[in-house]
Design a protein around this motif. Structure first.
Motif, PDB file in Angstrom:
ATOM      1  N   ARG A   1       0.790  -1.230   0.000  1.00  0.00           N
ATOM      2  CA  ARG A   1       0.000   0.000   0.000  1.00  0.00           C
ATOM      3  C   ARG A   1       0.827   1.287   0.000  1.00  0.00           C
ATOM      4  O   ARG A   1       0.580   2.184  -0.810  1.00  0.00           O
ATOM      5  N   PRO A   2       1.844   1.413   0.880  1.00  0.00           N
ATOM      6  CA  PRO A   2       2.549   2.703   0.909  1.00  0.00           C
ATOM      7  C   PRO A   2       3.224   3.047  -0.421  1.00  0.00           C
ATOM      8  O   PRO A   2       3.247   4.198  -0.818  1.00  0.00           O
TER       9      PRO A   2
ATOM     10  N   LYS B   1      -1.757  12.501   7.758  1.00  0.00           N
ATOM     11  CA  LYS B   1      -0.498  11.813   7.471  1.00  0.00           C
ATOM     12  C   LYS B   1      -0.673  10.304   7.349  1.00  0.00           C
ATOM     13  O   LYS B   1       0.274   9.586   7.086  1.00  0.00           O
ATOM     14  N   HIS B   2      -1.882   9.843   7.588  1.00  0.00           N
ATOM     15  CA  HIS B   2      -2.147   8.409   7.494  1.00  0.00           C
ATOM     16  C   HIS B   2      -2.671   8.072   6.102  1.00  0.00           C
ATOM     17  O   HIS B   2      -2.993   8.960   5.323  1.00  0.00           O
ATOM     18  N   LEU B   3      -2.793   6.781   5.806  1.00  0.00           N
ATOM     19  CA  LEU B   3      -3.260   6.342   4.492  1.00  0.00           C
ATOM     20  C   LEU B   3      -4.737   5.976   4.521  1.00  0.00           C
ATOM     21  O   LEU B   3      -5.231   5.423   5.498  1.00  0.00           O
TER      22      LEU B   3
ATOM     23  N   GLN C   1     -14.841   4.706  11.471  1.00  0.00           N
ATOM     24  CA  GLN C   1     -14.449   5.936  12.135  1.00  0.00           C
ATOM     25  C   GLN C   1     -15.595   6.949  12.031  1.00  0.00           C
ATOM     26  O   GLN C   1     -16.033   7.279  10.933  1.00  0.00           O
TER      27      GLN C   1
ATOM     28  N   SER D   1      -9.061   6.353   3.964  1.00  0.00           N
ATOM     29  CA  SER D   1     -10.022   7.138   4.725  1.00  0.00           C
ATOM     30  C   SER D   1     -10.770   6.308   5.751  1.00  0.00           C
ATOM     31  O   SER D   1     -11.411   6.857   6.635  1.00  0.00           O
TER      32      SER D   1
ATOM     33  N   ASN E   1       7.871  10.606   8.648  1.00  0.00           N
ATOM     34  CA  ASN E   1       6.628  10.071   8.077  1.00  0.00           C
ATOM     35  C   ASN E   1       6.537  10.319   6.573  1.00  0.00           C
ATOM     36  O   ASN E   1       5.552   9.950   5.938  1.00  0.00           O
ATOM     37  N   ARG E   2       7.533  11.010   6.032  1.00  0.00           N
ATOM     38  CA  ARG E   2       7.616  11.306   4.600  1.00  0.00           C
ATOM     39  C   ARG E   2       6.398  12.081   4.092  1.00  0.00           C
ATOM     40  O   ARG E   2       5.742  11.690   3.112  1.00  0.00           O
TER      41      ARG E   2
ATOM     42  N   SER F   1      -5.367   3.002  11.053  1.00  0.00           N
ATOM     43  CA  SER F   1      -4.392   3.651  10.169  1.00  0.00           C
ATOM     44  C   SER F   1      -4.032   5.012  10.754  1.00  0.00           C
ATOM     45  O   SER F   1      -4.911   5.841  10.999  1.00  0.00           O
ATOM     46  N   VAL F   2      -2.743   5.200  11.023  1.00  0.00           N
ATOM     47  CA  VAL F   2      -2.236   6.471  11.562  1.00  0.00           C
ATOM     48  C   VAL F   2      -0.928   6.795  10.837  1.00  0.00           C
ATOM     49  O   VAL F   2      -0.459   6.012  10.007  1.00  0.00           O
ATOM     50  N   ALA F   3      -0.323   7.938  11.152  1.00  0.00           N
ATOM     51  CA  ALA F   3       0.994   8.240  10.592  1.00  0.00           C
ATOM     52  C   ALA F   3       1.947   7.122  11.033  1.00  0.00           C
ATOM     53  O   ALA F   3       1.857   6.639  12.166  1.00  0.00           O
ATOM     54  N   PRO F   4       2.861   6.701  10.144  1.00  0.00           N
ATOM     55  CA  PRO F   4       3.698   5.534  10.463  1.00  0.00           C
ATOM     56  C   PRO F   4       4.413   5.629  11.816  1.00  0.00           C
ATOM     57  O   PRO F   4       4.436   4.655  12.567  1.00  0.00           O
ATOM     58  N   MET F   5       4.940   6.786  12.160  1.00  0.00           N
ATOM     59  CA  MET F   5       5.692   6.901  13.411  1.00  0.00           C
ATOM     60  C   MET F   5       4.774   6.894  14.629  1.00  0.00           C
ATOM     61  O   MET F   5       5.242   6.812  15.764  1.00  0.00           O
TER      62      MET F   5
ATOM     63  N   GLY G   1      -6.318   9.744  12.401  1.00  0.00           N
ATOM     64  CA  GLY G   1      -6.313   8.611  11.484  1.00  0.00           C
ATOM     65  C   GLY G   1      -7.685   7.990  11.547  1.00  0.00           C
ATOM     66  O   GLY G   1      -8.665   8.697  11.777  1.00  0.00           O
ATOM     67  N   HIS G   2      -7.754   6.676  11.364  1.00  0.00           N
ATOM     68  CA  HIS G   2      -9.062   6.047  11.497  1.00  0.00           C
ATOM     69  C   HIS G   2      -8.934   4.646  12.070  1.00  0.00           C
ATOM     70  O   HIS G   2      -7.909   3.986  11.907  1.00  0.00           O
TER      71      HIS G   2
ATOM     72  N   THR H   1     -11.233   0.996  12.512  1.00  0.00           N
ATOM     73  CA  THR H   1     -12.410   0.240  12.092  1.00  0.00           C
ATOM     74  C   THR H   1     -12.478  -1.061  12.879  1.00  0.00           C
ATOM     75  O   THR H   1     -11.473  -1.771  12.994  1.00  0.00           O
TER      76      THR H   1
ATOM     77  N   TRP I   1       2.660  -1.341   6.801  1.00  0.00           N
ATOM     78  CA  TRP I   1       2.766   0.014   6.269  1.00  0.00           C
ATOM     79  C   TRP I   1       3.776   0.866   7.050  1.00  0.00           C
ATOM     80  O   TRP I   1       3.506   1.992   7.436  1.00  0.00           O
ATOM     81  N   ALA I   2       4.919   0.269   7.324  1.00  0.00           N
ATOM     82  CA  ALA I   2       6.006   0.960   8.026  1.00  0.00           C
ATOM     83  C   ALA I   2       5.581   1.443   9.409  1.00  0.00           C
ATOM     84  O   ALA I   2       6.168   2.374   9.966  1.00  0.00           O
TER      85      ALA I   2
ATOM     86  N   ARG J   1       2.558  13.171   0.104  1.00  0.00           N
ATOM     87  CA  ARG J   1       3.655  12.288   0.476  1.00  0.00           C
ATOM     88  C   ARG J   1       4.866  12.667  -0.367  1.00  0.00           C
ATOM     89  O   ARG J   1       4.751  13.088  -1.515  1.00  0.00           O
TER      90      ARG J   1
END
Ligand SMILES: Cc1cc2nc3c(=O)[nH]c(=O)nc-3n(C[C@H](O)[C@H](O)[C@H](O)COP(=O)(O)OP(=O)(O)OC[C@H]3O[C@@H](n4cnc5c(N)ncnc54)[C@H](O)[C@@H]3O)c2cc1C
Lengths: 434, 498
Positions: free
Chosen positions: A129-130, B196-198, A402, B200, B118-119, A330-334, A383-384, A386, A354-355, B225
């Protein structure tokens, strides 16, 4: 059988073609009936638990209608099994690059049962995905029947197209609540020649996030970055004998390139922990396990063969499944590691794809799990989340998807009433009263 | 202006101009409201200079709050609003309306957040496309979609048009690289989608907002990104005796499982124009020239260059040169990147078209275009994003010769209809705007368009945002909402049920 008795038995309507679908929906709209839109019902347990008069089953709309490998394009009717498409394109050394996951094992269903329509309706994706995108990024065109019972098309069959609103993308993730897809055109891509996986052993979640960020942000085209903490790694056959947390970085492509990149990545990451490798076969098994969430698969789920659409295993299997729920975040990778920390406080387990940005969580079915997970998401920067697997009463009692803020929620409701004014298509599947 | 029909200006709005300007000054003080003819002149057209119209007033807000108040005011008073980034649209998407506010987003020019871990980059919409890459370049990162206009065009405009570039076969269009937006609705309400997330987690609203040509809302912040710049990039020049042979080479490269970073084709006329313009060193004896760029880790690039050369040789290429230095790679591209100015030198005016076709239809489309060129008596050169089938025919004309613009437009429309006829589409990356608006029915029937418009109605029921663009006929939303149902029995007793 009259419509009234049909409604009582909650039975299945199986249109043979697009015209049947349109007619059925028009009829339902005029009669005030509701339809649960489904392919082969492999994901019937996904989303809010709902009751409709009928299930509108699109399995008979099956078959690839166009495949031109040199144009990187494939069209198929919405009920075509994803497995059939995957096998066909593999024959031409191609793939659906977004690596759509199979929910079967997780939901206690057979493997390989999903259809192309469900794939887009749920916006499926996998470890790639990324770098490669999700179903939304590969949908080029659709034909569909809206809740008005009208057949419409959007998009096209070429890989580059900005003519009109991008409805194929907009309806990705709509779970059948706006329209029933009847035919979908997707982009396909060449399959990498081979694959290898570099492992870093023994990292904690935060250190793993840092290592994955360094790897994915490097020159070396990492096409999958997952972290499996020790408690989960132990249950994964693909990691047998390692006994520690595993941070996995996938390299795909032509052999000379993989060799080069593997050497460079080793140099980049050596200081972070002990390194190990998975060869091509072991890599494929590992990434399949990550894609289909096999560490948290339902017992018996994912078996092959037999009738599609029924659950696997009996009451014991179901009870076992229902005791522990599955969340997908799903959130920012870090930020992923913070979600993991939060769910561990209540006896949950997790692993990351997804890292680090995709967190698969298995936790006891105790209250107030939804608020715990969603507060962690919002504290981690948004993020979200589910709720993917839980018993029907649990999915009826809380927001599965979400929740939308008031303004966006009103907007989505206006869209719904434009596409499905009578509320025929899978009402309530995503949000209460919609 | 040629035969283009825009929505008739509302007399009451024209009459209330002074009052409207004063009210907008309350919201955006100082120089943010422009109402003199001279100062409004630069805003009268976008990249399609054949269409010009002075707006009622130009407003240049600098905060999301101001955008919100301007839109709420416009909504309350029934005033149309045309959003504008840098005004480089090649479809007339930012063409003003006589009774409308031209909302210029140029003051939103700050980068708000750069997050290498996070790029991602968070930018205001008026930041240029290249500005994002520049901001992250010293760390070895870049923003992938690279329209040729990237020095000037804004990320907000890119979101509006879902812009592409020469690298989008491998790295995607804008839509594949945008993670989130903040957007103001016509009511003045502010929404945030993504981050910043992927993905929806539900309906993909972001997916329809990208490419919505300013018709759904005004974008006030964009999260994109960023990617690590490839370790190496090398290009190969391949010259062929026919466009068929060049097309076969493109197909063979893809069939071999290679997705190049960029794969461009130029026809004979464009090769000669580019060569005359800047002496790129292109071979002049070829009918079609391919530039194939391979990028990625060094070992992979070198390996693939070898394969591409083999494929080219096998298909009878007349010229084959692989770049051996960065300077040479840049030189290979220079001619292609200068295609527009090069045509500008051989013709006083030109129209740039933007259809996409299934690649296999290329020989047919090229020969039919030659016939059209004879029929209309106008020259036409071709640059082509060969990997993804996106054609850019450049039709040469002279605006000072009466009737020639009309002829060029008719020629262009014929080309786009041909694209649709062979299974392609009206626009690959430039958008519909006003330019292709009236051709939409060649691709979509009434029901298709009505469904698109229902989306519009959910966002903007009074059609105040960028009216006159995209839709050939804008129906009233109330009319579209009605559903004609006739009560009855399940009409097909023979449908299988279980
Ligand atoms: C020489 C030249 C080369 C080009 N090359 C390419 C190319 O290679 N690939 C390509 O795809 N395009 C290309 N273009 C077209 C153009 O540059 C792109 O469409 C670009 O994205 C437009 O950006 P802009 O900032 O100029 O937007 P504008 O032209 O100002 O606006 C474009 C559209 O977006 C809307 N919009 C602008 N800002 C906002 C906002 N903040 N919120 C909501 N809507 C908004 C406008 O209403 C309009 O409909 C080229 C143009 C030129 C002149």
């Amino acid at each position: 059988m009259s419509a009234a008795t049909a409604a009582m038995s909650g039975d299945r309507l199986c249109p043979r073609d697009e015209a049947d679908v349109a007619e059925t929906v028009r009829w339902a709209a005029s009669e005030g009936r509701t339809l649960d839109v489904a392919g082969r019902r492999s994901k019937a347990a996904l989303g809010r638990a709902i009751q409709t008069d009928f299930t509108l089953e699109l399995a008979a709309l099956s078959g690839v209608t166009l495949y031109e490998p040199e144009e990187l394009v494939l069209s198929a009717r919405a009920g075509t099994p994803v497995a059939e498409i995957a096998a066909l394109v593999a024959g031409a050394n191609q793939m659906m690059a977004f690596e759509p996951m199979d929910f079967g094992p997780l939901l206690g269903q057979k493997a390989g049962a999903g259809t192309l329509g469900g794939l887009l309706a749920c916006n499926l994706a996998g470890p790639r995905r990324p770098s490669a995108g999700a179903a939304r990024d590969h949908a080029l065109g659709i034909r569909a029947v809206s809740g008005r019972g009208e057949v419409f098309k959007a998009g096209g069959r070429v890989v580059k197209n900005v003519t009109g609103y991008d409805l194929p993308r907009g309806l990705a993730g709509s779970h059948g609540t706006f329209a029933a897809f009847t035919e979908i055109t997707i982009k396909v891509l060449p399959r990498p020649e081979t694959v290898e996986t570099l492992l870093i052993l023994g990292l904690d979640d935060a250190a793993a996030a840092g290592a994955m960020s360094a790897a994915v942000g490097s020159y070396y085209d990492v096409s999958g970055a997952a972290h499996v903490p020790g408690d989960v790694a132990q249950t994964l056959p693909a990691l047998a004998g390692i006994g520690r947390a595993v941070t996995a970085l996938r390299l795909e492509g032509v052999q000379p390139s993989i060799l080069h990149r593997r050497g460079k990545l080793e140099a980049l990451l050596r200081a972070r922990g002990e390194l190990a490798f998975l060869d091509a076969d072991a890599s494929r098994a590992f990434w399949l396990a990550i894609r289909d969430v096999l560490p948290f698969a339902a017992s018996g789920g994912g078996e092959v063969g037999g009738e599609v659409g029924g659950e696997v295993g009996g009451a014991t299997a179901r009870a076992e499944r229902d005791a522990r729920v599955i969340w997908r975040v799903s959130v920012a990778p870090m930020a992923g590691a913070r979600i993991g920390a939060a769910v561990r406080t209540v006896g949950g387990r997790c692993f990351y794809d997804w890292a680090g940005g995709l967190v698969w969580i298995e936790m006891p079915c105790t209250e107030p799990q939804a608020s715990l997970v969603r507060q962690a998401v919002s504290a981690a920067g948004g993020g979200h989340a589910t709720l993917i697997r839980a018993a029907a009463p649990v999915r009826a009692a809380q927001e599965v998807f979400q929740p939308l803020d008031a303004i966006t929620g009103a907007l989505v409701r206006r869209m719904k009433s434009g596409f499905d004014p009578a509320g025929v298509l899978s009402p309530g599947r995503m949000y209460a009263g919609m | 202006m040629s035969g283009l029909v825009m929505p008739a200006p509302k007399a009451d709005l024209l009459a209330r101009r002074a009052e409207i300007v004063a009210a907008l000054r309350q919201i955006v003080p100082g120089e943010g409201v422009i109402d003199t003819e001279t100062e409004m002149r630069p805003f009268e057209s976008d990249g399609v200079t054949a269409y010009r119209q002075l707006p009622l007033v130009v407003v240049l807000p600098s905060t999301t709050q101001q955008v919100s108040q301007v839109l709420a005011y416009a909504n309350a008073n029934g005033i149309p609003v045309v959003p504008r980034g840098a005004g480089t649209s090649l479809s007339g998407g930012a063409l003003p309306l006589a009774d409308g506010i031209l909302l210029g987003m140029g003051k939103f020019n700050r980068i708000l957040d750069i997050d290498f871990e996070n790029r991602t980059v968070v930018a205001q919409p008026g930041v240029t496309n290249l500005g994002i890459t520049t901001a992250v370049a010293d760390h070895g990162f870049y923003y992938a979609p690279d329209p040729s206009s990237q020095i000037a065009c804004t990320i907000g405009g890119n979101v509006g048009e879902n812009s592409g570039g020469v690298h989008c076969l491998k790295y995607g269009l804008t839509t594949n690289n945008v993670l989130g937006v903040e957007m103001v609705l016509i009511t003045g309400e502010i929404i945030r989608l993504g981050g910043k997330h992927l993905d929806s987690g539900g309906l993909d609203l972001l997916g329809v907002i990208v490419g919505s040509e300013g018709l759904l809302g005004v974008v006030t912040e964009v999260t994109v990104r960023i990617l690590r710049k490839p370790e190496t990039a090398r290009a190969v020049l391949l010259g062929f005796p026919s466009s068929e042979a060049a097309g076969a080479c493109v197909a063979a490269i893809i069939a071999a499982g290679i997705i190049p970073g960029g794969m461009e084709m130029m026809d004979r006329m464009m090769v000669h124009a580019a060569e005359a313009f800047l002496g790129a060193g292109y071979p002049l004896d070829v009918e079609a020239l391919l530039i194939v760029e391979l990028d990625g880790p060094e070992a992979e690039v070198n390996h693939l260059i070898g394969r591409v050369a083999e494929i080219g040789n096998g298909l009878g290429c007349m010229t084959l040169r692989a770049s051996t230095s960065e300077a040479e790679r840049v030189a290979f591209w220079a001619g292609r990147k200068a295609a527009f100015p090069a045509v500008g030198r051989i013709s006083p005016d030109y129209l740039c078209m933007d259809g996409t076709i299934p690649r296999k239809a290329l020989p047919l489309v090229l020969s039919r275009m030659e016939e059209m060129s004879v029929k209309y008596g106008l020259r036409c050169g071709n640059v082509f994003h060969a990997g993804d089938g996106n054609l850019h025919p450049l039709i040469c004309y002279d605006a000072n010769t009466p009737g020639e613009l009309d002829k060029a437009e008719a020629f262009g429309a014929d080309i786009l209809l041909l694209c649709v006829e062979v299974g392609g589409v009206l626009t690959g990356e430039h958008g519909v705007g006003v330019e292709k608006r009236d051709l939409m029915p060649s691709m979509f029937n009434e029901v298709d368009l009505a469904h698109q418009q229902r989306l519009k109605c959910a966002f903007d029921p009074e059609a105040l945002l960028n009216p006159g663009k995209v839709f050939p006929v804008l129906h009233r939303c109330a009319e579209l909402g009605r559903m004609h149902v006739s009560a009855g029995k399940l009409p097909f007793p023979d449908i299988p049920r279980f």
